[in-house]
Write a protein that holds these residues in place. Structure first.
Motif, PDB file in Angstrom:
ATOM      1  N   SER A  45     139.478 -27.244  18.679  1.00 56.91           N
ATOM      2  CA  SER A  45     140.556 -26.744  19.529  1.00 56.91           C
ATOM      3  C   SER A  45     141.917 -27.142  18.964  1.00 56.91           C
ATOM      4  CB  SER A  45     140.400 -27.285  20.954  1.00 56.91           C
ATOM      5  OG  SER A  45     141.468 -26.868  21.768  1.00 56.91           O
ATOM      6  N   VAL A  46     142.025 -28.393  18.491  1.00 53.31           N
ATOM      7  CA  VAL A  46     143.283 -28.873  17.914  1.00 53.31           C
ATOM      8  C   VAL A  46     143.608 -28.082  16.644  1.00 53.31           C
ATOM      9  CG1 VAL A  46     144.441 -30.849  16.846  1.00 53.31           C
ATOM     10  CG2 VAL A  46     143.034 -31.175  18.890  1.00 53.31           C
ATOM     11  N   LEU A  47     142.604 -27.918  15.773  1.00 54.40           N
ATOM     12  CA  LEU A  47     142.837 -27.172  14.539  1.00 54.40           C
ATOM     13  C   LEU A  47     143.127 -25.702  14.815  1.00 54.40           C
ATOM     14  CD1 LEU A  47     140.251 -28.511  11.913  1.00 54.40           C
ATOM     15  CD2 LEU A  47     142.730 -28.674  11.852  1.00 54.40           C
ATOM     16  N   GLY A  48     142.399 -25.119  15.776  1.00 53.21           N
ATOM     17  CA  GLY A  48     142.642 -23.722  16.125  1.00 53.21           C
ATOM     18  C   GLY A  48     144.063 -23.507  16.597  1.00 53.21           C
ATOM     19  N   THR A  49     144.556 -24.434  17.425  1.00 53.14           N
ATOM     20  CA  THR A  49     145.940 -24.330  17.904  1.00 53.14           C
ATOM     21  C   THR A  49     146.932 -24.541  16.768  1.00 53.14           C
ATOM     22  OG1 THR A  49     145.248 -25.161  20.076  1.00 53.14           O
ATOM     23  CG2 THR A  49     147.596 -25.252  19.561  1.00 53.14           C
ATOM     24  N   ALA A  50     146.653 -25.535  15.909  1.00 51.42           N
ATOM     25  CA  ALA A  50     147.554 -25.817  14.786  1.00 51.42           C
ATOM     26  C   ALA A  50     147.645 -24.618  13.836  1.00 51.42           C
ATOM     27  CB  ALA A  50     147.076 -27.050  14.023  1.00 51.42           C
ATOM     28  N   LEU A  51     146.501 -23.982  13.565  1.00 54.99           N
ATOM     29  CA  LEU A  51     146.504 -22.828  12.657  1.00 54.99           C
ATOM     30  C   LEU A  51     147.141 -21.601  13.305  1.00 54.99           C
ATOM     31  CD1 LEU A  51     142.984 -23.314  11.044  1.00 54.99           C
ATOM     32  CD2 LEU A  51     145.205 -23.600   9.939  1.00 54.99           C
ATOM     33  N   THR A  52     147.009 -21.496  14.625  1.00 55.96           N
ATOM     34  CA  THR A  52     147.705 -20.415  15.335  1.00 55.96           C
ATOM     35  C   THR A  52     149.214 -20.613  15.236  1.00 55.96           C
ATOM     36  OG1 THR A  52     145.858 -20.198  16.894  1.00 55.96           O
ATOM     37  CG2 THR A  52     147.968 -19.258  17.562  1.00 55.96           C
ATOM     38  N   ILE A  53     149.649 -21.868  15.372  1.00 54.15           N
ATOM     39  CA  ILE A  53     151.068 -22.189  15.207  1.00 54.15           C
ATOM     40  C   ILE A  53     151.523 -21.854  13.790  1.00 54.15           C
ATOM     41  CG2 ILE A  53     152.697 -24.125  15.078  1.00 54.15           C
ATOM     42  CD1 ILE A  53     151.149 -25.361  17.446  1.00 54.15           C
ATOM     43  N   LYS A  54     150.652 -22.109  12.813  1.00 53.40           N
ATOM     44  CA  LYS A  54     150.964 -21.743  11.422  1.00 53.40           C
ATOM     45  C   LYS A  54     151.242 -20.244  11.309  1.00 53.40           C
ATOM     46  CE  LYS A  54     148.758 -21.354   6.872  1.00 53.40           C
ATOM     47  NZ  LYS A  54     147.565 -21.710   6.065  1.00 53.40           N
ATOM     48  N   MET A  55     150.398 -19.412  11.946  1.00 54.75           N
ATOM     49  CA  MET A  55     150.594 -17.966  11.877  1.00 54.75           C
ATOM     50  C   MET A  55     151.895 -17.554  12.576  1.00 54.75           C
ATOM     51  SD  MET A  55     148.146 -16.647  10.133  1.00 54.75           S
ATOM     52  CE  MET A  55     148.274 -18.110   9.106  1.00 54.75           C
ATOM     53  N   ILE A  56     152.194 -18.216  13.701  1.00 58.80           N
ATOM     54  CA  ILE A  56     153.440 -17.913  14.414  1.00 58.80           C
ATOM     55  C   ILE A  56     154.640 -18.244  13.527  1.00 58.80           C
ATOM     56  CG2 ILE A  56     154.890 -18.582  16.379  1.00 58.80           C
ATOM     57  CD1 ILE A  56     152.281 -19.008  17.966  1.00 58.80           C
ATOM     58  N   ALA A  57     154.541 -19.375  12.816  1.00 58.60           N
ATOM     59  CA  ALA A  57     155.634 -19.761  11.909  1.00 58.60           C
ATOM     60  C   ALA A  57     155.799 -18.734  10.799  1.00 58.60           C
ATOM     61  CB  ALA A  57     155.358 -21.149  11.325  1.00 58.60           C
ATOM     62  N   TYR A  58     154.686 -18.252  10.253  1.00 52.09           N
ATOM     63  CA  TYR A  58     154.751 -17.294   9.153  1.00 52.09           C
ATOM     64  C   TYR A  58     155.323 -15.954   9.596  1.00 52.09           C
ATOM     65  CZ  TYR A  58     152.711 -19.502   5.052  1.00 52.09           C
ATOM     66  OH  TYR A  58     152.529 -20.277   3.942  1.00 52.09           O
ATOM     67  N   VAL A  59     154.888 -15.486  10.772  1.00 56.04           N
ATOM     68  CA  VAL A  59     155.298 -14.150  11.211  1.00 56.04           C
ATOM     69  C   VAL A  59     156.618 -14.189  11.985  1.00 56.04           C
ATOM     70  CG1 VAL A  59     154.642 -12.121  12.571  1.00 56.04           C
ATOM     71  CG2 VAL A  59     152.920 -13.353  11.266  1.00 56.04           C
ATOM     72  N   GLY A  60     156.787 -15.196  12.831  1.00 56.54           N
ATOM     73  CA  GLY A  60     157.953 -15.221  13.702  1.00 56.54           C
ATOM     74  C   GLY A  60     159.163 -15.935  13.140  1.00 56.54           C
ATOM     75  N   VAL A  61     158.920 -17.047  12.434  1.00 59.33           N
ATOM     76  CA  VAL A  61     160.030 -17.874  11.976  1.00 59.33           C
ATOM     77  C   VAL A  61     160.462 -17.521  10.557  1.00 59.33           C
ATOM     78  CG1 VAL A  61     160.763 -20.246  11.509  1.00 59.33           C
ATOM     79  CG2 VAL A  61     159.315 -19.742  13.486  1.00 59.33           C
ATOM     80  N   ALA A  62     159.495 -17.216   9.691  1.00 64.72           N
ATOM     81  CA  ALA A  62     159.814 -16.962   8.282  1.00 64.72           C
ATOM     82  C   ALA A  62     160.888 -15.896   8.079  1.00 64.72           C
ATOM     83  CB  ALA A  62     158.539 -16.581   7.523  1.00 64.72           C
ATOM     84  N   PRO A  63     160.828 -14.750   8.786  1.00 64.99           N
ATOM     85  CA  PRO A  63     161.877 -13.742   8.572  1.00 64.99           C
ATOM     86  C   PRO A  63     163.272 -14.233   8.949  1.00 64.99           C
ATOM     87  CG  PRO A  63     159.983 -12.782   9.681  1.00 64.99           C
ATOM     88  CD  PRO A  63     159.782 -14.258   9.691  1.00 64.99           C
ATOM     89  N   LEU A  64     163.335 -15.060  10.012  1.00 68.22           N
ATOM     90  CA  LEU A  64     164.634 -15.582  10.433  1.00 68.22           C
ATOM     91  C   LEU A  64     165.197 -16.555   9.397  1.00 68.22           C
ATOM     92  CD1 LEU A  64     163.800 -16.271  14.200  1.00 68.22           C
ATOM     93  CD2 LEU A  64     164.906 -14.255  13.202  1.00 68.22           C
ATOM     94  N   ILE A  65     164.327 -17.442   8.899  1.00 69.78           N
ATOM     95  CA  ILE A  65     164.765 -18.402   7.892  1.00 69.78           C
ATOM     96  C   ILE A  65     165.145 -17.679   6.604  1.00 69.78           C
ATOM     97  CG2 ILE A  65     164.042 -20.353   6.467  1.00 69.78           C
ATOM     98  CD1 ILE A  65     162.296 -21.287   8.744  1.00 69.78           C
ATOM     99  N   ALA A  66     164.336 -16.680   6.226  1.00 66.40           N
ATOM    100  CA  ALA A  66     164.623 -15.927   5.003  1.00 66.40           C
ATOM    101  C   ALA A  66     165.997 -15.274   5.071  1.00 66.40           C
ATOM    102  CB  ALA A  66     163.541 -14.871   4.780  1.00 66.40           C
TER     103      ALA A  66
END
Length: 424
Positions: A45-66
């Protein structure tokens, strides 16, 4: 392929990429063991949540930072991202609560999502000749495949005489070496150009191309299969190794390495396979292998309390790696053949967003359902893979899907005509 390493700038950048990948691979093993220490049987459950957060960072945050760092010097962006990742790697061994893991993973992956596109944007400038650039892409793909095998093997060797927390130090060392190699590189100047569309403008435009192109609609179903197969491995390997089979830390690294072995068995042979079979048929075989492996995981999970051996799990993970590689590696051919120079950026952006969206639901299924019942998680993921594979097969047969590259192989003299008929 190796000739591109004669370029000293690219050689340094490639070495930086490889070493950073190895560090990230060590982090994957260490993070799984840290999650098990914090949450034991709820580690999935912890890893599943952490990896979901990873995907959110890649899709949601990366374009803003870029967008924010687009006009900054590329070397400064790469070095800053590596230093952030280094700091997070050294901080992770100190955490004691799941929320701390989530926060640090979010920052770490946001830094990685900043590093990767900046790094990729440099390669065409370093290797402007098309053939050299293509070879660099192949070498980069090989680096990813080798990392999935070598990092767990290195972790297994280290874990035989050090505690898993030292793997975080290895990760930090990888980012430190990557930083030094970037600093030592003479990077070309890339003029700042205003992009025609932002990331969030390109996604819906690219999705429209997916919606009206048969091969890309097929690819979406294939993305589901690849996501559910990979999710079970990345999220629940530590639960199987430590919680089900009650093995040591090294067992997790070996389990993950078997997935890498399967991927490496397929990846070098993909060009040979695609010369003899169509892209769609190759991907369908891969999807069938992933589905069969997930059904095997259901059987292994059900039989584990009655003494089913760890070896069966390793064989299943190897099959998952093999099938996932057969699905994912040829997908770039579909993207290239179904796009034009004008809309290629839109198509690749849409594939990035849509494929990551598959992981956004696959990781929570593997982690959250798996924390209640591993058998239920494996069964749900196997069911999703089966549905997606059957749907992809029916769709491919009804539409008689073939790519422009497939037609060119079977009818060389008509190649130029077929390529002109490829859907935009």
């Amino acid at each position: 392929m190796w000739s591109v390493l004669r370029n000293p700038t690219y050689a340094k950048l490639f070495c930086a990429q490889v070493i950073a990948l190895l560090g990230t691979g060590l982090l994957t093993v260490a993070l799984g063991l840290l999650a098990f220490d914090i949450a034991t049987d709820a580690a999935g459950s912890v890893l599943g949540t952490a990896l979901t957060i990873k995907m959110i960072a890649y899709v949601g945050v990366a374009p803003l930072i870029a967008a924010l760092v687009d006009r900054l010097p590329k070397k400064a962006v790469l070095v800053s991202a590596d230093l952030v990742r280094l700091a997070i790697a050294l901080t992770l061994p100190l955490v004691t609560q799941p929320w701390q893991v989530y926060a640090l993973v979010f920052v770490l992956q946001s830094a990685s999502a900043t590093f990767t596109p900046a790094f990729q944007s440099l390669i065409p400038a370093v290797l402007p000749e098309a053939r050299q650039y293509t070879r660099a892409l192949s070498l980069s793909r090989l680096a990813y495949d080798l990392e999935s095998l070598l990092s767990p093997m290195i972790a297994a060797a280290l874990l035989s005489f050090v505690a898993y927390n030292f793997l975080f130090v290895g990760t930090a060392a990888g980012f430190a070496i990557s930083t030094s190699l970037v600093l030592a590189s003479r990077l070309p100047h890339i003029p700042n150009e205003q992009a025609e569309h932002t990331f969030w403008q390109r996604v819906p435009l690219g999705v429209q191309v997916f919606a009206r192109t048969d091969t890309l609609r097929f690819l979406m179903l294939a993305n589901v299969v690849a996501a559910v197969g990979t999710s079970l491995v990345l999220v629940n390997s530590v639960v199987y190794a430590r919680g089900v089979y009650h093995l040591g830390d090294t067992a997790l690294a070996i389990t993950l390495a078997c997935f890498g072995v399967g991927s490496l068995l397929a990846a070098p042979n993909i060009p040979w396979i695609l010369e003899r079979f169509t892209v769609v048929h190759t991907m369908l075989v891969g999807a069938a292998i992933v589905t069969a492996a997930l059904l095997s995981a259901v059987i292994v999970t059900a039989a584990a309390p009655r003494g089913a051996g760890w070896g069966w799990l390793l064989a299943t993970w190897t099959l998952l790696g093999l099938g996932t590689s057969l699905v994912s590696t040829p997908s770039s051919r579909l993207l290239a053949d179904a796009s034009t120079a004008k809309n290629r950026n839109l198509v690749y952006t849409a594939q990035f967003a849509l494929s990551h969206a598959c992981f956004l639901f696959a990781y929570p299924i593997a982690g959250w359902i798996g924390s209640v019942s591993l058998l239920a998680a494996a069964a749900v993921l196997a069911g999703l893979a089966l549905l997606a594979t059957v749907a992809a097969t029916i769709f491919a047969l009804r539409r008689n899907l073939r790519t422009a590259s497939d037609e060119t192989l079977t009818q060389p003299e008509a190649g130029a005509t077929v390529l002109r008929k490829a859907r935009p």
